[in-house]
Motif scaffolding. Structure first.
Motif, PDB file in Angstrom:
ATOM      1  N   GLN A   1       0.828  -1.211   0.000  1.00 54.04           N
ATOM      2  CA  GLN A   1       0.000   0.000   0.000  1.00 54.04           C
ATOM      3  C   GLN A   1       0.864   1.265   0.000  1.00 54.04           C
ATOM      4  N   TYR A   2       1.925   1.236   0.801  1.00 43.64           N
ATOM      5  CA  TYR A   2       2.782   2.400   0.912  1.00 43.64           C
ATOM      6  C   TYR A   2       3.426   2.762  -0.439  1.00 43.64           C
ATOM      7  N   PHE A   3       4.007   1.751  -1.075  1.00 43.28           N
ATOM      8  CA  PHE A   3       4.690   2.039  -2.340  1.00 43.28           C
ATOM      9  C   PHE A   3       3.704   2.392  -3.457  1.00 43.28           C
ATOM     10  N   LEU A   4       2.576   1.692  -3.454  1.00 43.06           N
ATOM     11  CA  LEU A   4       1.583   1.973  -4.485  1.00 43.06           C
ATOM     12  C   LEU A   4       1.022   3.390  -4.313  1.00 43.06           C
ATOM     13  N   ASN A   5       0.911   3.782  -3.076  1.00 39.83           N
ATOM     14  CA  ASN A   5       0.431   5.129  -2.814  1.00 39.83           C
ATOM     15  C   ASN A   5       1.421   6.163  -3.351  1.00 39.83           C
ATOM     16  N   PHE A   6       2.698   5.844  -3.226  1.00 38.45           N
ATOM     17  CA  PHE A   6       3.704   6.748  -3.776  1.00 38.45           C
ATOM     18  C   PHE A   6       3.523   6.892  -5.289  1.00 38.45           C
ATOM     19  N   THR A   7       3.436   5.762  -5.988  1.00 36.56           N
ATOM     20  CA  THR A   7       3.318   5.867  -7.444  1.00 36.56           C
ATOM     21  C   THR A   7       1.981   6.492  -7.838  1.00 36.56           C
ATOM     22  N   ARG A   8       0.925   6.224  -7.067  1.00 39.12           N
ATOM     23  CA  ARG A   8      -0.355   6.852  -7.391  1.00 39.12           C
ATOM     24  C   ARG A   8      -0.230   8.377  -7.315  1.00 39.12           C
ATOM     25  N   GLU A   9       0.439   8.839  -6.273  1.00 37.57           N
ATOM     26  CA  GLU A   9       0.600  10.293  -6.145  1.00 37.57           C
ATOM     27  C   GLU A   9       1.478  10.868  -7.237  1.00 37.57           C
ATOM     28  N   GLU A  10       2.390  10.068  -7.737  1.00 38.48           N
ATOM     29  CA  GLU A  10       3.308  10.569  -8.759  1.00 38.48           C
ATOM     30  C   GLU A  10       2.805  10.322 -10.174  1.00 38.48           C
ATOM     31  N   SER A  11       1.761   9.532 -10.323  1.00 37.58           N
ATOM     32  CA  SER A  11       1.204   9.268 -11.650  1.00 37.58           C
ATOM     33  C   SER A  11       0.815  10.593 -12.290  1.00 37.58           C
ATOM     34  N   CYS A  12       1.153  10.750 -13.572  1.00 39.59           N
ATOM     35  CA  CYS A  12       0.833  12.032 -14.196  1.00 39.59           C
ATOM     36  C   CYS A  12      -0.644  12.096 -14.540  1.00 39.59           C
ATOM     37  N   GLY A  13      -1.289  10.940 -14.657  1.00 32.54           N
ATOM     38  CA  GLY A  13      -2.725  10.927 -14.922  1.00 32.54           C
ATOM     39  C   GLY A  13      -3.083  10.888 -16.390  1.00 32.54           C
ATOM     40  N   LYS A  14      -2.050  10.778 -17.240  1.00 29.85           N
ATOM     41  CA  LYS A  14      -2.341  10.793 -18.666  1.00 29.85           C
ATOM     42  C   LYS A  14      -3.092   9.531 -19.093  1.00 29.85           C
ATOM     43  N   CYS A  15      -2.707   8.390 -18.555  1.00 29.92           N
ATOM     44  CA  CYS A  15      -3.376   7.159 -18.989  1.00 29.92           C
ATOM     45  C   CYS A  15      -4.105   6.473 -17.834  1.00 29.92           C
ATOM     46  N   PRO A  16      -5.316   5.953 -18.086  1.00 28.15           N
ATOM     47  CA  PRO A  16      -6.126   5.389 -17.012  1.00 28.15           C
ATOM     48  C   PRO A  16      -5.537   4.155 -16.319  1.00 28.15           C
ATOM     49  N   PRO A  17      -4.806   3.265 -17.002  1.00 25.80           N
ATOM     50  CA  PRO A  17      -4.327   2.093 -16.263  1.00 25.80           C
ATOM     51  C   PRO A  17      -3.506   2.491 -15.041  1.00 25.80           C
ATOM     52  N   CYS A  18      -2.671   3.497 -15.196  1.00 24.10           N
ATOM     53  CA  CYS A  18      -1.811   3.902 -14.090  1.00 24.10           C
ATOM     54  C   CYS A  18      -2.591   4.710 -13.058  1.00 24.10           C
ATOM     55  N   SER A  19      -3.275   5.754 -13.512  1.00 22.68           N
ATOM     56  CA  SER A  19      -3.922   6.625 -12.531  1.00 22.68           C
ATOM     57  C   SER A  19      -5.139   5.968 -11.889  1.00 22.68           C
ATOM     58  N   GLU A  20      -5.971   5.314 -12.694  1.00 19.97           N
ATOM     59  CA  GLU A  20      -7.182   4.709 -12.150  1.00 19.97           C
ATOM     60  C   GLU A  20      -6.894   3.301 -11.625  1.00 19.97           C
ATOM     61  N   GLY A  21      -6.032   2.575 -12.361  1.00 20.22           N
ATOM     62  CA  GLY A  21      -5.725   1.202 -11.961  1.00 20.22           C
ATOM     63  C   GLY A  21      -5.076   1.142 -10.584  1.00 20.22           C
ATOM     64  N   SER A  22      -4.210   2.130 -10.283  1.00 23.57           N
ATOM     65  CA  SER A  22      -3.579   2.082  -8.968  1.00 23.57           C
ATOM     66  C   SER A  22      -4.608   2.406  -7.876  1.00 23.57           C
ATOM     67  N   LEU A  23      -5.573   3.249  -8.201  1.00 23.73           N
ATOM     68  CA  LEU A  23      -6.657   3.509  -7.248  1.00 23.73           C
ATOM     69  C   LEU A  23      -7.452   2.231  -6.965  1.00 23.73           C
ATOM     70  N   LEU A  24      -7.732   1.506  -8.043  1.00 25.09           N
ATOM     71  CA  LEU A  24      -8.468   0.244  -7.899  1.00 25.09           C
ATOM     72  C   LEU A  24      -7.722  -0.715  -6.971  1.00 25.09           C
ATOM     73  N   MET A  25      -6.421  -0.846  -7.202  1.00 23.43           N
ATOM     74  CA  MET A  25      -5.631  -1.751  -6.360  1.00 23.43           C
ATOM     75  C   MET A  25      -5.599  -1.264  -4.918  1.00 23.43           C
ATOM     76  N   LEU A  26      -5.496   0.055  -4.748  1.00 16.72           N
ATOM     77  CA  LEU A  26      -5.460   0.586  -3.384  1.00 16.72           C
ATOM     78  C   LEU A  26      -6.762   0.299  -2.641  1.00 16.72           C
ATOM     79  N   LYS A  27      -7.879   0.395  -3.358  1.00 16.60           N
ATOM     80  CA  LYS A  27      -9.173   0.095  -2.726  1.00 16.60           C
ATOM     81  C   LYS A  27      -9.176  -1.330  -2.195  1.00 16.60           C
ATOM     82  N   ILE A  28      -8.647  -2.246  -3.008  1.00 20.88           N
ATOM     83  CA  ILE A  28      -8.637  -3.649  -2.577  1.00 20.88           C
ATOM     84  C   ILE A  28      -7.679  -3.835  -1.395  1.00 20.88           C
ATOM     85  N   LEU A  29      -6.513  -3.175  -1.468  1.00 17.25           N
ATOM     86  CA  LEU A  29      -5.571  -3.288  -0.346  1.00 17.25           C
ATOM     87  C   LEU A  29      -6.196  -2.764   0.944  1.00 17.25           C
TER      88      LEU A  29
END
Ligand SMILES: Cc1cc2nc3c(=O)[nH]c(=O)nc-3n(C[C@H](O)[C@H](O)[C@H](O)COP(=O)(O)O)c2cc1C
Ligand code: SF4
Ligand code: FES
Lengths: 537, 271
Positions: free
Chosen positions: A441-469
């Motif tokens: 969760q900690y590391f994924l949160n880091f990349t989520r915050e650093e995601s530029c948001g241009k593409c959904p797999p990274c910006s939205e996909g990491s949110l999805l994974m965080l919800k499950i975590l």
């Protein structure tokens, strides 16, 4: 007891950003004040970081290594050690009750092979004379008498691979740049963005030995046929920028940079570009966009930068450590460089050792050393008598490896096969009290915050994974969530635009691979590490 | 010659025009224009690949990740975006494998959670059997960050009225300082290209584009008095077309213009 020395003694205070934060500045000021203007036989020096962060502020006098020095120790050091050759026991490094009288005896240094770092922490970083007397710029002189192709061949023979992430063979990168778009302008860029949290190898080099990095960059420029180089430095590194600026001005004045370098007919200049302050700006296409004055955002590139990079011209991008290895390769030869390491990973690698480990700091070790030796011999093991649990290598998007991986050699392929990576050399050690679900969760949160948001797999996909975590951490997850988490992670890795999104799921995927039982415990409402409030231990 | 795909802005990547390469898409060997992308080549041959952030007149962007295909080059396979991938001799493309469809299904699901009401996305979602990946509730603002609005404004209209602000999931197209940007002439090209209807243009006595905090006066038609186009846009168009001596028809609304054209034609025929 040592004899009183008659030659010049150098008192050297480690004054990297880390040392300064620990109070090295006050220690140095005190020395300067007490010594005054005129102190024959004594030279006071403020160097870069000596690597042993846990012991800062560090003061060395010849071989003597004093730890955690306070300004109040200064007068005694001068009187007893410098004037009378006596050791101050309380300032020496203690290893399990054993006192280390010299630096060589300290295990943290004993097992290292400081090659690229050999001068970092040993010289006044911006004193050009210091660098020159230690064979500085000899490699450049040698290189300027060689043909570009021959330099590239030497780098290829050395087996040097990129130290910034992917581990691409440096010689091949240079060659492909040199051979593309005949007659075109070319560029070479040093990547000093270093956005990984807890990493400071590149900072340490730029601050502590800027001439080495610049020498490598100039040689690279000559080899590929560039006339302009850039050094892209993270904006949070003011001391690195300052030292690089001073160093650039001095070498320009001495003819190592600029028009007709050392009468060779080669023109080359270097510009410092300050980073835009985002992790993703270290990514190749985002970094080049940022230098071009555009938004520092990744772009889809199916054509290599060596073909069309900065302003669509052939461009080489190399990490600070990669370029700092170049003068060594040219100076001492490819065979010397490749004499250590594994079959496909040659030379040394610099790591930042952090986390639950006794000797935190910056270490340079031969490729091929096992993780176990790195953690126990150099790192001194886990403090507080705790058990080792995991080591995360390769920065926030690296993987977490378990006890059973400790005999893996430090090697690009071996780490990749284990689901992690060399990355830029981050290493975080975790003890038994660490909950691996929370680590993910900690590391994924880091990349989520650093995601530029241009593409959904990274910006939205990491949110999805965080919800499950979150569900696991709250004890509300079920077996289906376990499958979902892995499936989403693999999809994010497959469909993201840039390396950030492609590697962001690594901490999740590796913890699922090696610590699945811990996820399963969370399903049953148990956090084995006792780190999740509300769950049983 | 069996190739089309012209009209795209992003054509010549240093490759001579009309230079043809052979590629294989779904087992079919095709001659395509060098320098085009896989998506352009496929479209030219009537092969359908779903796409949301691509527009033939704009620079490829590669952000929506819906146009994913499998490409194989020198024996190496990868899943990548067809709107950005350049064709090359011998390239093998598969647009409809199980893996490709699964990957598209994943990205469409993420887009659907952003814009659950948008017909274009709902249609794609139906086709791929997707449910929204994330329940967003209020946060589902209807924008999928495809960047078409920003690119059309910059690349075709020559303005920079909008750009992305924030990063990660909070990224959103906006005007600088979240206020009316004088650089925007309310042309509405952004709304025209927006695949989800996030940008709405409401014409009354003025034109309102609430996403851009915009309210722009509409000019009256010289003939019928109906308000039909943003005054500043009209002014700009007139400036640009000054040399063509057609400015008198530019003051007319589309209907009156048509009528006038018919009359002119009649006059010509009467002669
Ligand atoms: C999100 C992201 C961040 C990166 N940050 C850095 C960085 O801070 N420093 C660096 O040298 N490389 C970084 N890289 C890797 C660079 O893109 C590039 O591969 C590297 O600088 C090449 O140098 P090398 O061949 O010497 O390793 C990053 C890559 C990604 C995807
Ligand atoms: S993967 Fe992440 S950082 Fe990279 S372009 Fe996509 S959103 Fe931006
Ligand atoms: S159409 Fe290719 S990524 Fe959006």
């Amino acid at each position: 007891m040592r004899g009183k020395s008659t030659t010049v003694q150098t008192i050297s205070v480690a004054g990297g950003t880390c040392g300064m934060a620990a109070g090295a500045g006050e220690v140095w000021n005190k020395f300067a004040r007490v010594l005054g203007e005129n102190s024959p036989g004594i030279r006071l020096e403020l160097t870069g970081c000596k690597g042993f962060c846990a012991m800062e502020p560090v003061v060395t006098i010849g071989d003597i290594f004093y730890c955690r020095v306070r300004p109040s120790d200064v007068e005694e050091i001068l009187e007893k050690t410098v004037h009378n050759g006596e050791l101050l026991e309380r300032l020496l490094f203690q290893d399990d009750g054993k006192t280390c009288e010299t630096r060589r005896e300290i295990p943290f240094y004993q097992y290292q092979d400081r090659r690229v770092l050999s001068l970092t922490g040993e010289v006044d970083p911006v004193n050009l004379q210091d660098y020159l007397t230690r064979k500085g710029f000899e490699s450049l002189k040698k290189a300027l008498k060689m043909k570009g192709e021959d330099i590239i061949q030497e780098v290829k023979d050395s087996g040097l691979r990129g130290r910034g992430g992917g581990g691409f063979p440096t010689g091949r990168k240079w060659e492909s740049c040199r051979n593309s778009q005949a007659d075109s302008v070319r560029y070479i860029i040093c990547n000093g963005d270093e956005g990984d949290p807890g990493c400071f190898q590149d900072r340490s080099l730029m601050e502590g030995n800027p001439y080495l990095v610049l020498e490598g960059l100039i040689i690279g420029g000559y080899a590929i046929g560039a006339e302009q180089g850039y050094i892209y430095v993270r904006s949070e590194y003011p001391l690195a920028v300052k030292n690089l600026e001073i160093a650039l001005a001095r070498i320009r004045a001495e003819g190592f940079l600029g028009r007709n370098i050392l009468d060779s007919g080669f023109d080359f200049d270097i510009e410092i570009v300050r980073g835009a302050g985002a992790f993703v700006c270290g990514e190749s296409s985002a970094l080049m966009a940022s230098i071009e004055g555009k938004i520092g955002e990744p772009r889809v590139k199916h054509i290599h930068a060596t073909n069309r990079g900065l302003w669509d011209k052939p461009t080489v991008l190399n990490n600070v450590k990669t370029l700092a290895s170049i003068p060594l390769i040219i100076g001492k030869g490819a065979a010397w460089f490749s004499s250590i390491g594994t079959e496909n990973s040659k030379g040394t690698m610099i790591f930042s050792l952090t986390g639950n480990i006794k000797n935190t700091g910056l270490v340079e070790v031969p490729m091929g050393i096992t993780l176990r030796d790195l953690i126990y011999k150099i790192g001194g093991g886990i403090p507080g008598g705790k058990k080792f649990k995991a080591i995360q290598t390769g920065g926030p998007s690296g993987g977490c490896l378990p006890e059973s991986s400790l005999d893996l050699p430090v090697d690009y392929e071996a780490l990749l096969e284990a689901g992690s990576m060399m990355g830029s050399g981050g290493m975080v050690v975790m003890d038994e009290d660490t909950c691996m679900v929370r680590v993910a969760q900690y590391f994924l949160n880091f990349t989520r915050e650093e995601s530029c948001g241009k593409c959904p797999p990274c910006s939205e996909g990491s949110l999805l994974m965080l919800k499950i975590l979150d569900k696991f951490i709250a004890g509300n997850a079920d077996e289906d969530d376990l499958d979902q988490l892995g499936a989403i992670g693999r999809m994010v890795a497959k469909t993201s635009l840039c390396g950030l999104g492609k590697s962001a799921p690594n901490p999740v995927l590796t913890t699922l691979r090696y610590f699945k039982d811990e996820y399963q415990s969370h399903i049953k409402g148990i956090c084995p590490a006792g780190a999740c409030p509300g769950l049983n231990q | 010659m069996n190739y089309i795909g012209l009209g795209s802005k992003h054509k010549s990547r240093g490759v001579a025009a009309n230079f043809i390469v052979k590629i294989v898409i779904n087992n079919q060997e095709l001659s395509v224009e060098a320098g085009s992308t896989v998506l352009e080549a496929a479209r030219a041959h009537g092969i359908d690949i779903p796409h949301l952030c691509y527009h033939p007149a704009l620079t490829p962007y590669g952000a929506c990740r819906v146009c994913l295909v499998e490409v194989e080059k020198n024996g190496r396979k990868q899943i990548t975006t067809s709107c950005t991938y350049p064709v090359g001799e011998g390239l093998v493309v598969r647009t409809n494998t199980e893996e490709v469809r699964a990957a598209r299904k994943f990205t469409i699901g993420l887009l659907l959670s952003r814009a659950p009401e948008a017909e274009t996305i709902k249609k794609l979602a139906d086709e791929y059997g997707v449910e929204p990946g994330l329940e967003r509730g209020e946060d589902a603002d209807g924008c999928i960050r495809c960047g078409l609005c920003i690119r059309v404004c910059r690349e075709l209209m020559g303005h920079e009225a909008i750009g992305f602000i924030n990063r990660g999931a909070e990224r959103i197209p906006e005007t600088p300082f979240l206020e009316d940007n004088p650089d925007c002439v309310a042309c509405g090209a952004c709304a025209y290209l927006c695949p989800t209807g996030y940008i709405k243009v409401i014409d009354d006595t003025t034109r309102k584009i609430s996403s851009w905090h915009k309210e722009e006066g509409l000019a009256e038609c010289r003939e019928c008095g109906r308000r039909f186009a943003p005054a500043r846009l009209l002014h700009k168009v007139k400036e640009n077309l000054r040399d063509l001596e057609i400015s008198d028809i530019l003051d007319l609304c589309p209907e009156c213009r048509r009528e006038k054209e018919i009359k002119t034609l009649n006059v010509v025929e009467d002669r």
